[in-house]
Scaffold this motif. Structure first.
Motif, PDB file in Angstrom:
ATOM      1  N   ALA C 123      51.020  49.729  49.417  1.00  0.00           N
ATOM      2  CA  ALA C 123      50.228  50.040  50.610  1.00  0.00           C
ATOM      3  C   ALA C 123      50.089  48.815  51.505  1.00  0.00           C
ATOM      4  O   ALA C 123      50.217  48.902  52.741  1.00  0.00           O
ATOM      5  N   LEU C 124      49.820  47.658  50.881  1.00  0.00           N
ATOM      6  CA  LEU C 124      49.644  46.441  51.693  1.00  0.00           C
ATOM      7  C   LEU C 124      50.971  45.974  52.279  1.00  0.00           C
ATOM      8  O   LEU C 124      51.016  45.470  53.405  1.00  0.00           O
ATOM      9  N   ALA C 125      52.044  46.134  51.511  1.00  0.00           N
ATOM     10  CA  ALA C 125      53.351  45.712  52.019  1.00  0.00           C
ATOM     11  C   ALA C 125      53.800  46.635  53.160  1.00  0.00           C
ATOM     12  O   ALA C 125      54.254  46.175  54.218  1.00  0.00           O
ATOM     13  N   ASP C 126      53.644  47.926  52.968  1.00  0.00           N
ATOM     14  CA  ASP C 126      54.026  48.882  54.015  1.00  0.00           C
ATOM     15  C   ASP C 126      53.203  48.642  55.286  1.00  0.00           C
ATOM     16  O   ASP C 126      53.687  48.867  56.397  1.00  0.00           O
ATOM     17  N   GLY C 127      51.961  48.198  55.078  1.00  0.00           N
ATOM     18  CA  GLY C 127      51.080  48.027  56.243  1.00  0.00           C
ATOM     19  C   GLY C 127      50.945  46.583  56.668  1.00  0.00           C
ATOM     20  O   GLY C 127      49.906  46.193  57.205  1.00  0.00           O
ATOM     21  N   ARG C 128      51.960  45.789  56.432  1.00  0.00           N
ATOM     22  CA  ARG C 128      51.819  44.339  56.678  1.00  0.00           C
ATOM     23  C   ARG C 128      51.586  44.004  58.139  1.00  0.00           C
ATOM     24  O   ARG C 128      51.185  42.893  58.474  1.00  0.00           O
ATOM     25  N   ASP C 129      51.877  44.950  59.043  1.00  0.00           N
ATOM     26  CA  ASP C 129      51.605  44.685  60.459  1.00  0.00           C
ATOM     27  C   ASP C 129      50.106  44.572  60.729  1.00  0.00           C
ATOM     28  O   ASP C 129      49.697  43.989  61.735  1.00  0.00           O
ATOM     29  N   ALA C 130      49.302  45.139  59.841  1.00  0.00           N
ATOM     30  CA  ALA C 130      47.862  45.207  60.092  1.00  0.00           C
ATOM     31  C   ALA C 130      47.103  43.975  59.624  1.00  0.00           C
ATOM     32  O   ALA C 130      45.887  43.898  59.815  1.00  0.00           O
ATOM     33  N   TRP C 131      47.773  43.032  58.987  1.00  0.00           N
ATOM     34  CA  TRP C 131      47.049  41.850  58.474  1.00  0.00           C
ATOM     35  C   TRP C 131      47.973  40.641  58.463  1.00  0.00           C
ATOM     36  O   TRP C 131      49.187  40.770  58.588  1.00  0.00           O
ATOM     37  N   SER C 132      47.405  39.482  58.281  1.00  0.00           N
ATOM     38  CA  SER C 132      48.222  38.289  58.127  1.00  0.00           C
ATOM     39  C   SER C 132      47.630  37.410  57.021  1.00  0.00           C
ATOM     40  O   SER C 132      46.428  37.433  56.765  1.00  0.00           O
ATOM     41  N   GLY C 133      48.541  36.632  56.412  1.00  0.00           N
ATOM     42  CA  GLY C 133      48.144  35.784  55.288  1.00  0.00           C
ATOM     43  C   GLY C 133      49.159  35.935  54.169  1.00  0.00           C
ATOM     44  O   GLY C 133      50.293  36.382  54.402  1.00  0.00           O
ATOM     45  N   THR C 134      48.755  35.561  52.951  1.00  0.00           N
ATOM     46  CA  THR C 134      49.682  35.599  51.814  1.00  0.00           C
ATOM     47  C   THR C 134      49.033  36.356  50.664  1.00  0.00           C
ATOM     48  O   THR C 134      47.862  36.128  50.359  1.00  0.00           O
ATOM     49  N   LEU C 135      49.810  37.244  50.074  1.00  0.00           N
ATOM     50  CA  LEU C 135      49.331  38.001  48.908  1.00  0.00           C
ATOM     51  C   LEU C 135      50.037  37.507  47.661  1.00  0.00           C
ATOM     52  O   LEU C 135      51.264  37.424  47.636  1.00  0.00           O
ATOM     53  N   LEU C 136      49.242  37.210  46.631  1.00  0.00           N
ATOM     54  CA  LEU C 136      49.814  36.853  45.324  1.00  0.00           C
ATOM     55  C   LEU C 136      49.302  37.863  44.308  1.00  0.00           C
ATOM     56  O   LEU C 136      48.100  37.892  44.018  1.00  0.00           O
ATOM     57  N   LEU C 137      50.215  38.727  43.830  1.00  0.00           N
ATOM     58  CA  LEU C 137      49.807  39.757  42.858  1.00  0.00           C
ATOM     59  C   LEU C 137      50.191  39.313  41.457  1.00  0.00           C
ATOM     60  O   LEU C 137      51.322  38.872  41.240  1.00  0.00           O
ATOM     61  N   VAL C 138      49.242  39.452  40.535  1.00  0.00           N
ATOM     62  CA  VAL C 138      49.460  38.925  39.186  1.00  0.00           C
ATOM     63  C   VAL C 138      49.281  40.037  38.145  1.00  0.00           C
ATOM     64  O   VAL C 138      48.250  40.709  38.121  1.00  0.00           O
ATOM     65  N   GLY C 139      50.308  40.220  37.322  1.00  0.00           N
ATOM     66  CA  GLY C 139      50.201  41.071  36.134  1.00  0.00           C
ATOM     67  C   GLY C 139      50.008  40.163  34.933  1.00  0.00           C
ATOM     68  O   GLY C 139      50.942  39.488  34.496  1.00  0.00           O
ATOM     69  N   GLN C 140      48.803  40.122  34.447  1.00  0.00           N
ATOM     70  CA  GLN C 140      48.467  39.126  33.423  1.00  0.00           C
ATOM     71  C   GLN C 140      48.632  39.696  32.009  1.00  0.00           C
ATOM     72  O   GLN C 140      48.173  40.803  31.722  1.00  0.00           O
ATOM     73  N   PRO C 141      49.235  38.936  31.126  1.00  0.00           N
ATOM     74  CA  PRO C 141      49.311  39.391  29.733  1.00  0.00           C
ATOM     75  C   PRO C 141      48.030  39.014  28.968  1.00  0.00           C
ATOM     76  O   PRO C 141      47.212  38.219  29.443  1.00  0.00           O
TER      77      PRO C 141
END
Lengths: 412, 412, 412, 412
Positions: C123-141
């Motif tokens: 959702a955030l990637a598809d809507g990247r026009d609506a925001w600016s900055g950097t996203l770091l998504l983490v799948g933690q074990p």
């Protein structure tokens, strides 16, 4: 009266308190502790003081209760209450004025409460020009055993004396002398006594196989009851289950027929109280089944007090005047305590009241107590009901001022 | 006397026993039980009977002990002993002649023992032509609390009266009335009382975190003590550890400073006794450490009796005469019991003695008891020290005959 | 972004969420649970989703961890985290998509966390026009076994990817689906594992007297440990001591040499944690002394997490946007939970973060749960780690929206 | 054969035993212990020896059992039996020939039993001129887990081989090497395994109030079970209740749903066994009720062996020949042991047998053991099932002689 006016007036009225005399009064009470509903001597001493101050008095309300009335023009009726009874504790303070009655001790500071009330009676009566309204001072019996407040109400306290508009009460607690914790709401927990009787089958101590041993069964029940708090109560709830008494048997070599366990609960919500009582029943039944008892155990609810819940508005006013009298830093919200009171019974479930604490641990005791912070020290000093509980005499005057300033804040 | 002669003579001397009178005597004693070293009334009643029979008597030996002497020519001195004290048990038999003293009961049959002795005194005195020698009859105080036999010896029993050549004693026990178990050796176990005092730190019941709870600690000790027998004693050893009494606290909402546990051991060897005492100390210490007690627990050894070990030769003689009097099937070796006695103290550690049992459960009680075999029934009927213990009156006469025939077997 | 703008944007970006696809993704994860540090399949599935959405990814960070980066112009770096591991629990939900791996189950909802993260990524990637900055998504074990967050940091997460300005995390909890509890401060407790090894002396089960039985000793320790919370912790403190595992012996007739107890503490202050650990040591020592163990017990501290303490300002912002997205009544302060997390390890002890809860009990389960109020129902429905824990699928979309709106509130 | 003839012949036939070879055989078996019904390697080694000696053999009887037959003219058929299985114990003897299989150990001496049987096979076969009759040698599987003897009988042992007239067996036990305890009657107790499964309600370790904790419940059950022996069994009965195994939970922070307790009883009468089983059921139910378990516990009876009761006449004959071979002082009546055996299952409830003990503690171990007498030393040395159990190699030859002389005493 505004809190500023009340504070200023209170300081004036208590500027020349007869402190040595009040200390003697306190020491005399401490030497002669009386158990619940047996406070004859204590009541007589309090009545002497109230009458000397000019109060109209009555004794024997609710068996051993005392009331003193001072009408002083228009204005609200303010009730100030002290409880009077002592505890079945063998004193070990080593004080020169320690209890002379074996096995009985003012281990909860009620002697100090009575002293405070007597001091406030005189100061407010002497200074009656400074305020208007009606003062109703109450020396209540049997707070410890329970039933004293209800007994006074049931015996017509409010028929014989005017019904108060507001009630004030205070209690000595551990903590470095000089603090006045207030809580604008739940300040003390509900308490419930529970009695468990285990029915075994007695016999000769050398032939356990012919008996059902109630001593062993009671012991397992006590250990099992530890799980009520450790496993069944939500950790964020504050609840206590104490087995204060266990009694079984008369001789080492006779297995008795019964064992008796007395316990006390402290709870802050009805749901938790019910859950604990249900758990106690379940555990007593389960353990007696495990033991093969010939009969179900008896689980009986005994005395109980509701929670003590201050009227927020009243308590804010009293806390404000105490801040002005003693300094802002001396008053703080200590949160609800696990202790319980029957003070609220005097409020009939509808009258507003404020109940607060007065710390009374001597500075030397406090400073010497081990612990890295206030809470650890708090746990290390003798608490109420300890045979070592010994309030600092430096708190005699401040405890009079809390009552006087509190009363003035509510009077005209 | 040979056992045949003794049996024949005993049957003659007891042919016309005043049974209704002895039953009245028994019922009177049962109605008026007296605790250890308080057997004043019982002693007086026994002295009346001994004197009426012609015995020279003395009272107050070892506080409340009684002795009666009958010299009757040459021959050995035979001591016959009955213990006299009752127990701190609330009677629940519902008998018309139940105890009139609340909380005290002849729950161990000593009233029957005194009755038997009084009956034997009269029968042997009346029939003094049939035997020769000296009879020393002893009404001993404080067998239950211990110390009665030693007190009589210490008070000069054998200075004031001749030292016996042999001693005889008997005890009422559960079992279908009419049996006379004998053991030619160890018949009763040693007993040792142990007292544990747990030192916690008292306080208010609502603030357990400021205390070290001795009630909870005592309860864990009681549960832990179960492992002494279940895990530490060789299964083929017979040993018992009973906690007969636990006492702590005075009120449900006060955590006391101490708790007290009284226990009793039954053992058949010194090694097992020592192992058990060491285990008790270890467990008390470990549990108090686990609790964080401020002081070590006190573990104190209290009263103790040695094992009762019959002289085989003497016991064989008495068993033989009992077989002749009551029939061969009525006498058998029951093996050592877990019960204990201070009878052996009268034997000074060197005099030969025989001590045997007399079963006394009423036939109706026995027959109604659930159980597939004798041992199961034995466990189901009320045992000594039970509030329901009620010997059958049919045993009054046989218990006189056991003493008379036993004495004759040892006399000339 | 203001909370209103963030809420509005979030609703737009998540208006057409591919819910059936996300539900399939969830069910697949649920069917294939993987224990801590074994989340290979789960990590691969998440990476597929992140890459499909346009994130730059990396696997194997901290053994099985996953990261996905999306740079989208100027603005803060926001980390969104989901934990991925399952538990050694045998699933008993009876669901058609129940675990296919015997003895392993997603009993804590991490499968839902991963699904939410995957949905937010798209959702955030598809809507990247609506925001600016950097996203770091983490799948933690390895959140359950502990160590997963620390492992990722230790393996250079913030060397390989930008260090975040703020971190967001969320957890599925019991409660009627549709609530979003927030706490602007302490939200989860510290946790500490403790291992006790009891050293007895083994032997044949028929000869306990030759052994020191560690099974019995361990059992007494477990019962004794109940007093830590019931007697030693101030009632107003929230603390838990759970013995999650006990293990001793291999056969019914062999007394083993050792027993092992694994326990877990939940605390909200360091003082309480230390007091509990001291009490555990004392109890283990005392019980082993009571048992006569040949060696002291070993008491070893295992994994521990600090408390999770939200940055108040950050949490207020996230709570505000959630109120706007879901309605004012859905967000409330639930107070601190006893649960624990290693999420805070990703914040390095200094970065601000907000961590919140998402209730997920199906309405039918909730409504059917016995109980008079919310708290009673809360206790009655299956909780995290229960073999019956089964989040409602209706929470798939809302859990994406919490992340998207939260992220937007912190982004430009 | 008379005992004198049997003794003389036995000493001749065993004068030149290949002791170093038998010791190697023993050490090899000790290095390779095999659990019940997995004794493939052990069986194969025994068969090699039996065949080398000239016995007709069969393997796989009752899964892994072995039989060897030697017909030698007229005369009775004598069965000699050795059990072959090892235990799930981690060896800690530190011996150079310690177990190479982790967690498995010959901790009960069955390796020595097999060695003795192999040595006797060769000695008796080589000396067949000295006797007549039939020898049936049995290597029995699964004595420890139970079921081995019954499995061999059920698998047709006595269809494939002649039914014996008499059976002989022996067991290595602690005690100073060189003694041969015999009992002409009950020598070993009955054994019964019992399994208890506690059903709680699992959940997160931080939320015990939502669960019913089976770990805590199981612990209370174990402590409560101590009262079965300490309070419910007549002290003169010999009975044991051992909890050999407890198992619950997989992780410190998950409260499991169930806990499992495995226990073993030793009894010497059916009445006691039934009373104990009833008490176990009652205690498990009571404790699960106390805990509020959602389901009743499951109490299941597992494997059991009857008591081992020697035929008095047979045992007197064997004891007599052992006295002649080893000296009068080496044979004595040790009384019944609490240990149990399935040896009697080979006797079909009707064939006469003798089963005796062979002491095997090394002299250095025995002399160093603390203790004032034989019984205390007996308790102090490693017993069967201990990880330190290490029979003295000096007993290899005597254990062959006991079998050879015993067999000869029964043969023609």
């Amino acid at each position: 009266m505004t809190s500023s006016a009340a504070a200023r007036t209170a300081l004036e009225l208590t500027a020349d308190l007869p402190v040595p005399d009040l200390e003697d009064f306190y020491r005399d009470l401490h030497r002669h502790p009386e158990l619940s509903f047996q406070e004859h001597r204590t009541a007589a001493r309090l009545v002497e003081r109230l009458e000397a101050a000019g109060f109209e008095t009555a004794e024997g309300i609710g068996r051993t209760g005392v009331a003193g009335l001072l009408r002083n023009g228009d204005g609200p009726t303010v009730l100030l209450r002290a409880d009077m009874d002592a505890l079945p504790v063998e004193e070990r303070t080593g004080l020169p004025y320690a209890s002379k009655t074996p096995g009985v001790m003012h281990a909860c500071g009620h002697d100090l409460h009575v002293t405070w009330l007597a001091g406030a009676a005189k100061a407010l009566a002497d200074g009656r020009d400074a305020w208007s309204g009606t003062l109703l001072l109450v020396g209540q019996p049997a707070e410890e055993a329970g039933g004293g407040a209800a007994a006074m109400v049931g015996d017509g306290l409010y028929d014989r004396f005017p019904r108060p508009d507001v009630l004030l009460g205070q209690h000595a607690v551990p903590g470095p002398a000089g603090l006045y914790p207030h809580v604008p709401g739940l300040i003390m927990s509900a308490t419930t006594d529970v009695e468990i009787v285990v029915h075994g089958r007695g016999g000769h101590g050398s032939r356990p196989e012919t008996t059902v041993d109630p001593v062993v069964t009671a012991a397992y029940i006590v250990t099992r009851l530890q799980t009520v708090v450790s496993r069944e109560i939500r950790p964020r709830e504050s609840a206590v289950l104490t087995v204060g008494r266990i009694e079984a048997g008369t001789a080492p070599n006779i297995i008795p027929s019964t064992a008796r366990i007395s316990l006390n609960l402290r709870t802050q919500s009805e749901a938790v109280r019910e859950r604990m009582i249900a758990a106690i029943r379940r555990i007593a039944q389960g353990e007696c089944h495990a033991a093969g008892c010939p009969r179900e155990p008896e689980v009986t609810l005994g005395g109980s007090f509701p929670a003590t819940v201050n009227d927020p508005e009243t308590d804010h006013r009293i806390a404000a005047v105490h801040r002005e009298v003693f300094g802002t830093d001396t008053v703080f919200d200590s949160g609800p305590a696990m202790a319980s009171e029957d003070f609220s019974k005097l409020a009939l479930g509808e009258l507003p009241y404020s109940y607060w604490f007065v710390t009374c641990t001597p500075a030397t005791t406090w400073d010497a107590a081990p612990g890295a912070d206030l809470l650890e020290k708090f746990d290390a000093v003798p608490s109420n009901h300890s045979p070592h509980f010994a309030p600092d005499l430096s708190t005699v005057a401040p405890g009079v001022r809390t009552l006087v300033s509190g009363a003035l804040a509510m009077l005209g």
